[in-house]
Design a protein around this motif. Structure first.
Motif, PDB file in Angstrom:
ATOM      1  N   MET A  47       0.832  -1.201   0.000  1.00 13.65           N
ATOM      2  CA  MET A  47       0.000   0.000   0.000  1.00 13.65           C
ATOM      3  C   MET A  47       0.871   1.257   0.000  1.00 13.65           C
ATOM      4  SD  MET A  47       0.467   1.445   3.253  1.00 13.65           S
ATOM      5  CE  MET A  47      -1.019   2.252   3.772  1.00 13.65           C
ATOM      6  N   THR A  48       0.290   2.387  -0.425  1.00 13.83           N
ATOM      7  CA  THR A  48       0.989   3.669  -0.390  1.00 13.83           C
ATOM      8  C   THR A  48       0.020   4.764   0.057  1.00 13.83           C
ATOM      9  OG1 THR A  48       0.478   4.239  -2.687  1.00 13.83           O
ATOM     10  CG2 THR A  48       2.516   3.001  -2.285  1.00 13.83           C
ATOM     11  N   VAL A  49       0.566   5.792   0.677  1.00 15.47           N
ATOM     12  CA  VAL A  49      -0.193   6.998   1.012  1.00 15.47           C
ATOM     13  C   VAL A  49       0.654   8.193   0.618  1.00 15.47           C
ATOM     14  CG1 VAL A  49      -1.251   8.377   2.828  1.00 15.47           C
ATOM     15  CG2 VAL A  49      -1.385   5.889   2.942  1.00 15.47           C
ATOM     16  N   ARG A  50       0.093   9.065  -0.223  1.00 17.38           N
ATOM     17  CA  ARG A  50       0.810  10.254  -0.662  1.00 17.38           C
ATOM     18  C   ARG A  50      -0.094  11.467  -0.533  1.00 17.38           C
ATOM     19  NH1 ARG A  50       4.363  10.024  -5.971  1.00 17.38           N
ATOM     20  NH2 ARG A  50       5.325  11.726  -4.798  1.00 17.38           N
ATOM     21  N   LEU A  51       0.529  12.618  -0.474  1.00 19.39           N
ATOM     22  CA  LEU A  51      -0.186  13.887  -0.429  1.00 19.39           C
ATOM     23  C   LEU A  51      -0.132  14.518  -1.815  1.00 19.39           C
ATOM     24  CD1 LEU A  51      -1.614  15.881   1.482  1.00 19.39           C
ATOM     25  CD2 LEU A  51       0.622  16.931   1.883  1.00 19.39           C
ATOM     26  N   VAL A  52      -1.287  14.985  -2.309  1.00 18.86           N
ATOM     27  CA  VAL A  52      -1.372  15.589  -3.637  1.00 18.86           C
ATOM     28  C   VAL A  52      -2.111  16.915  -3.520  1.00 18.86           C
ATOM     29  CG1 VAL A  52      -2.168  15.304  -6.021  1.00 18.86           C
ATOM     30  CG2 VAL A  52      -1.410  13.309  -4.712  1.00 18.86           C
ATOM     31  N   VAL A  53      -1.638  17.923  -4.250  1.00 18.48           N
ATOM     32  CA  VAL A  53      -2.317  19.218  -4.308  1.00 18.48           C
ATOM     33  C   VAL A  53      -3.028  19.321  -5.655  1.00 18.48           C
ATOM     34  CG1 VAL A  53      -2.039  21.713  -4.350  1.00 18.48           C
ATOM     35  CG2 VAL A  53      -0.715  20.335  -2.739  1.00 18.48           C
ATOM     36  N   HIS A  54      -4.341  19.516  -5.610  1.00 20.33           N
ATOM     37  CA  HIS A  54      -5.168  19.655  -6.807  1.00 20.33           C
ATOM     38  C   HIS A  54      -5.588  21.111  -6.978  1.00 20.33           C
ATOM     39  CE1 HIS A  54      -5.594  15.248  -6.914  1.00 20.33           C
ATOM     40  NE2 HIS A  54      -5.751  15.338  -5.608  1.00 20.33           N
ATOM     41  N   SER A  55      -5.881  21.462  -8.207  1.00 20.17           N
ATOM     42  CA  SER A  55      -6.307  22.827  -8.510  1.00 20.17           C
ATOM     43  C   SER A  55      -7.813  22.867  -8.756  1.00 20.17           C
ATOM     44  CB  SER A  55      -5.582  23.344  -9.748  1.00 20.17           C
ATOM     45  OG  SER A  55      -6.108  24.594 -10.152  1.00 20.17           O
ATOM     46  N   LEU A  56      -8.457  23.907  -8.244  1.00 27.30           N
ATOM     47  CA  LEU A  56      -9.879  24.113  -8.506  1.00 27.30           C
ATOM     48  C   LEU A  56     -10.101  24.957  -9.762  1.00 27.30           C
ATOM     49  CD1 LEU A  56     -11.283  24.766  -4.914  1.00 27.30           C
ATOM     50  CD2 LEU A  56     -11.613  22.744  -6.331  1.00 27.30           C
ATOM     51  N   ILE A  57      -9.003  25.412 -10.375  1.00 28.99           N
ATOM     52  CA  ILE A  57      -9.134  26.295 -11.539  1.00 28.99           C
ATOM     53  C   ILE A  57      -8.452  25.703 -12.768  1.00 28.99           C
ATOM     54  CG2 ILE A  57      -9.431  28.396 -10.198  1.00 28.99           C
ATOM     55  CD1 ILE A  57      -6.489  28.988 -10.548  1.00 28.99           C
ATOM     56  N   GLY A  58      -8.222  24.383 -12.754  1.00 24.56           N
ATOM     57  CA  GLY A  58      -7.801  23.715 -13.976  1.00 24.56           C
ATOM     58  C   GLY A  58      -6.340  23.367 -14.112  1.00 24.56           C
ATOM     59  N   ALA A  59      -5.479  23.767 -13.181  1.00 24.29           N
ATOM     60  CA  ALA A  59      -4.060  23.432 -13.286  1.00 24.29           C
ATOM     61  C   ALA A  59      -3.841  21.959 -12.951  1.00 24.29           C
ATOM     62  CB  ALA A  59      -3.234  24.317 -12.353  1.00 24.29           C
ATOM     63  N   ALA A  60      -2.676  21.450 -13.330  1.00 22.93           N
ATOM     64  CA  ALA A  60      -2.375  20.041 -13.107  1.00 22.93           C
ATOM     65  C   ALA A  60      -2.146  19.758 -11.630  1.00 22.93           C
ATOM     66  CB  ALA A  60      -1.134  19.652 -13.907  1.00 22.93           C
ATOM     67  N   ALA A  61      -2.463  18.524 -11.226  1.00 25.87           N
ATOM     68  CA  ALA A  61      -2.230  18.101  -9.846  1.00 25.87           C
ATOM     69  C   ALA A  61      -0.735  17.990  -9.582  1.00 25.87           C
ATOM     70  CB  ALA A  61      -2.919  16.771  -9.581  1.00 25.87           C
ATOM     71  N   ARG A  62      -0.345  18.225  -8.291  1.00 23.41           N
ATOM     72  CA  ARG A  62       1.067  18.186  -7.911  1.00 23.41           C
ATOM     73  C   ARG A  62       1.261  17.230  -6.741  1.00 23.41           C
ATOM     74  NH1 ARG A  62       3.320  24.004  -6.711  1.00 23.41           N
ATOM     75  NH2 ARG A  62       5.108  22.653  -6.268  1.00 23.41           N
ATOM     76  N   PRO A  63       1.907  16.084  -6.968  1.00 17.17           N
ATOM     77  CA  PRO A  63       2.258  15.215  -5.835  1.00 17.17           C
ATOM     78  C   PRO A  63       3.300  15.897  -4.960  1.00 17.17           C
ATOM     79  CG  PRO A  63       2.401  14.055  -7.945  1.00 17.17           C
ATOM     80  CD  PRO A  63       2.282  15.503  -8.260  1.00 17.17           C
ATOM     81  N   ILE A  64       3.186  15.711  -3.645  1.00 15.13           N
ATOM     82  CA  ILE A  64       4.132  16.276  -2.692  1.00 15.13           C
ATOM     83  C   ILE A  64       5.055  15.159  -2.231  1.00 15.13           C
ATOM     84  CG2 ILE A  64       4.410  17.491  -0.515  1.00 15.13           C
ATOM     85  CD1 ILE A  64       3.027  19.125  -2.716  1.00 15.13           C
ATOM     86  N   ASP A  65       6.333  15.299  -2.528  1.00 17.03           N
ATOM     87  CA  ASP A  65       7.315  14.281  -2.175  1.00 17.03           C
ATOM     88  C   ASP A  65       7.847  14.559  -0.779  1.00 17.03           C
ATOM     89  OD1 ASP A  65       9.186  12.309  -2.043  1.00 17.03           O
ATOM     90  OD2 ASP A  65      10.515  13.144  -3.580  1.00 17.03           O
ATOM     91  N   LEU A  66       7.463  13.722   0.183  1.00 14.69           N
ATOM     92  CA  LEU A  66       7.935  13.859   1.556  1.00 14.69           C
ATOM     93  C   LEU A  66       9.101  12.938   1.855  1.00 14.69           C
ATOM     94  CD1 LEU A  66       4.455  14.008   3.327  1.00 14.69           C
ATOM     95  CD2 LEU A  66       5.982  15.924   2.857  1.00 14.69           C
ATOM     96  N   GLY A  67       9.588  12.237   0.829  1.00 14.69           N
ATOM     97  CA  GLY A  67      10.664  11.291   1.045  1.00 14.69           C
ATOM     98  C   GLY A  67      10.199  10.132   1.910  1.00 14.69           C
ATOM     99  N   ASP A  68      11.127   9.540   2.625  1.00  6.19           N
ATOM    100  CA  ASP A  68      10.808   8.406   3.496  1.00  6.19           C
ATOM    101  C   ASP A  68      10.635   8.826   4.943  1.00  6.19           C
ATOM    102  OD1 ASP A  68      10.987   6.846   1.289  1.00  6.19           O
ATOM    103  OD2 ASP A  68      12.940   5.978   1.769  1.00  6.19           O
ATOM    104  N   ASP A  69      10.732  10.107   5.216  1.00  9.05           N
ATOM    105  CA  ASP A  69      10.767  10.559   6.599  1.00  9.05           C
ATOM    106  C   ASP A  69       9.399  10.614   7.264  1.00  9.05           C
ATOM    107  OD1 ASP A  69      13.558  12.896   6.790  1.00  9.05           O
ATOM    108  OD2 ASP A  69      13.383  10.770   7.276  1.00  9.05           O
ATOM    109  N   VAL A  70       8.392  11.072   6.550  1.00 10.07           N
ATOM    110  CA  VAL A  70       7.097  11.338   7.178  1.00 10.07           C
ATOM    111  C   VAL A  70       5.998  10.552   6.480  1.00 10.07           C
ATOM    112  CG1 VAL A  70       5.388  13.093   7.766  1.00 10.07           C
ATOM    113  CG2 VAL A  70       7.835  13.643   7.890  1.00 10.07           C
TER     114      VAL A  70
END
Length: 668
Positions: free
Chosen positions: A281-304
């Motif tokens: 399994m994986t859990v990642r944080l992603v930032v999405h746009s409400l105005i049409g821009a592309a989604a951005r995964p947030i790379d937290l590395g292996d720390d958190v």
């Protein structure tokens, strides 16, 4: 710490006030938390709202007093405080007892005012930061189009004693309650205008947020799929019209837990994959746009391992809290540069609240030696010490010490954990080994339910390891025992246990093993694989994998992940505890709540019969015990039964580990 020491008295222990949740007012001048206190009869907890001074100068003060309890506070743009409560509304009949919580408002000055009620109750209000809008959840029966129709049908069901639920899909249960015949809907404003009349079960356990201008709600939305599966998507809902559009839907991944940025254009949310038999399994944080821009995964590395997020006022920084290396951390992520800054990493932080000027961050801090405590952090700082704020809960004096321990596993990995030791014993102590549930969690914060300090106060040492599958150590740590391989987890646990048992202050001849949920599964499996323990306590533990995987409320997940015994015969043969029942020689205490739908009660029923039917001695000599909890669920939540559970566990371990006479708890 200074203060009271209630750990040697269970009645006093269950009465300790407990903090839950934290909210900051729009102007940053007020912090509000919820405090649970024991009711006069000692039968349940009552919640009240308390205010905490963000500057730390003034003591906390109680805001609400209601015999029915008050919870789920959220500030509105004007500084008033919405909350839910079962207190009677002004137009209620004298001495009436509302069946469901209503919505109330506490102005900046004055008494609480009734706002709205619904036949299906009010829950989870969220309020716009810069407008008068708010949205909340209420349950309504399938097919109803109005609150009046909902009330009529509920009344008829109640009067005719109809409790039937007609299902047309899966799931049908969740943890401790049936799904249906009513389901959540999102409603807007004091008139509770229905935004989602066609929701069905799509909003079950949904998390949602509202834009600062109050115009849009972003929420989880479950989409049913073939073969009993479903997919969690994110949708936007127009608060004015109810129009809905899909923000993100992805094959093979679930998205949820949206948090909208202060500028109203971005949404931070979690992307989760369950994996399959070969893929973790994986859990990642992603930032999405409400105005049409592309989604951005947030790379937290292996720390958190991320658990919660909050935005800076300028919407340029994300604050992420989660598990890290047997503790927790808060990390600031600059969205423009992708640079990360670690604010703190000494404990677990939750309910993050950022001040309007972006300079302070408030949170509840929980550690192995301290329950939830309100703290203030410098939002611009690095690796700092938190400032503790005056708390409504008392300081606690601990009966011992807790230290980090670690060792090297057979594969070379470093396995760490916590060792709790009693004060002033003067001799080697018996040891309790606790294996955590989850399994995707970490032993890194305070627990009222499984509190090691209760055992420490009675002269025990307690070992809490973080074996493979624990969170906060990176994806490879989970992969080491995927998919839920008991022998790999035990290898880590055993390595740390052997290391600790070599200490002079531990009596390796007097040990017990305890666990709940996944930990209960592990204790059941260990009972058939080792006789090194003098006693085993298993709570809500899986016993027969082929049975549990198809009767749990999450059968869609279990069956998809592990497959069937025909598909993976070796895994089921090696990892299902019931295959090894004939090897069990260790006395076992089984505890289970009848209302547990995640690990159904039938698991312990079958285990109990397998133990009793194989015992060749006289019935009065049976070494095992079964504590049945008909009104409890996967946990033991009521204070009286939590006390009884602890008394039973203590008596059982004293009997088999310390050689004392079996003393049946008085109220058992």
């Amino acid at each position: 710490m200074t203060g009271s020491a209630p750990f040697d008295n269970l009645s006093e222990f269950v009465a300790i006030p407990r903090l839950d949740g934290l909210r900051l007012s729009p102007d940053g001048s007020r912090l509000v938390t919820t405090v649970q206190r024991l009711d006069p009869a000692g039968a349940s907890y009552i919640r009240a709202l308390w205010e905490i001074d963000p500057s730390g100068d003034r003591p906390a003060r109680q805001l609400t007093r209601s015999a029915a309890g008050d919870s789920s506070p959220v500030f509105r743009a004007d500084g008033s405080l919405l909350f839910v409560s079962k207190r009677p509304s002004p137009d209620s009949a004298p001495d009436s007892d509302p069946k469901t919580p209503g919505l109330w408002s506490l102005p900046t000055g004055g008494e609480a005012e009734f706002v709205a009620s619904s036949p299906g109750g009010c829950a989870g209000p969220v309020a716009a930061r810069a407008a008068d809008s708010f949205v909340l959840s209420t349950d309504r029966l399938a097919g109803v189009t109005s609150a009046d129709e909902d009330e009529r049908r509920r009344t008829e069901r109640r009067e005719r004693k109809i409790g039937a639920v007609l299902h047309d899909g899966f799931p049908i249960r969740y943890w401790d309650h049936e799904l249906g015949p009513d389901f959540p809907r999102l409603v807007a404003g004091s008139e509770l205008r229905d935004l989602t009349p066609d929701a069905g079960g799509s909003l079950t356990n949904a998390r949602y947020d509202i834009t600062p201008d109050g115009g849009i709600v972003v929420t989880d939305w479950k989409v049913p799929l073939r073969h009993g599966q479903h997919r969690a998507t994110l949708v936007t809902i127009d608060v004015g019209t109810g129009a809905r559009r899909t923000l993100v839907e992805e094959v093979g991944a679930d998205h949820g837990g949206p948090v909208i940025s202060p500028n109203g254009t971005l949404v931070a949310a979690f992307r989760e994959t369950d994996g399959d038999f070969d893929t973790p399994m994986t859990v990642r944080l992603v930032v999405h746009s409400l105005i049409g821009a592309a989604a951005r995964p947030i790379d937290l590395g292996d720390d958190v391992f991320p658990a919660e997020v909050a935005w800076s006022p300028d919407s340029g920084t994300l604050y992420v809290a989660g598990d890290r290396h047997g503790r927790g951390a808060v990390v600031a992520v600059d969205l423009a540069t992708c640079e990360q800054r670690r604010l703190v990493s000494d404990a677990v932080y939750a309910n993050l609240c950022v001040s309007p000027d972006g300079r302070q961050l408030y949170a509840l801090r929980s550690a192995m030696d301290r329950p939830n405590t309100p703290v203030r952090l410098d939002a611009l700082g690095i690796d700092q010490t938190p400032a503790h704020l005056p708390s409504p809960a008392p300081e606690l004096r601990l009966p011992g010490t807790v230290t980090d321990v670690s060792t090297t596993a057979p594969d070379g990995a470093t396995v760490r954990g916590w060792l709790f030791s009693p004060d002033g014993v003067g001799e080697s102590t018996p040891l309790q080994l606790w294996i955590h549930g989850g399994p995707f969690v970490s032993y890194n914060s305070w627990s009222w339910r499984w509190c090691p300090w209760l055992a420490v106060a009675r002269g025990w040492s307690v070992l809490l390891p973080d074996p493979a599958l624990s969170t906060g150590y990176g994806p490879s740590w989970i992969a080491r025992a995927w998919p839920h391989r008991a022998a790999a987890v035990w290898s880590d646990v055993k390595s740390l246990l052997d290391n600790v048992c070599a200490r002079n202050d531990i009596d390796e001849t007097r040990t017990a093993c305890l666990g709940a949920s996944f930990g209960g599964y592990m204790t059941n499996w260990l009972a058939g694989h080792t006789d090194r323990f003098s006693a085993i306590v298993t709570h809500s533990g899986l016993w027969a994998a082929d049975q549990q995987h198809t009767t749990t409320d999450a059968a869609f997940w279990k069956s998809d992940l592990f497959g069937t015994p025909a598909e993976h015969p070796d895994w089921y043969a090696e990892n299902s505890p019931h295959h090894f029942v004939d090897n069990i020689t260790t006395p076992m205490l089984i505890t289970h709540g009848n209302r547990d739908y995640r690990v159904p009660y039938s698991e312990s029923l079958r285990l109990w019969w397998d133990l009793v039917s194989r015992f060749d001695g006289e019935p009065g000599d049976l070494p095992h015990r079964f504590l049945q909890l008909p009104s409890e669920n996967h946990w033991v939540l009521s204070p009286g039964q939590a006390q009884l559970w602890n008394e039973t566990v203590s008596a059982f371990l004293d009997w088999h580990v310390r050689g004392r006479e079996w003393v049946r708890p008085e109220l058992a």
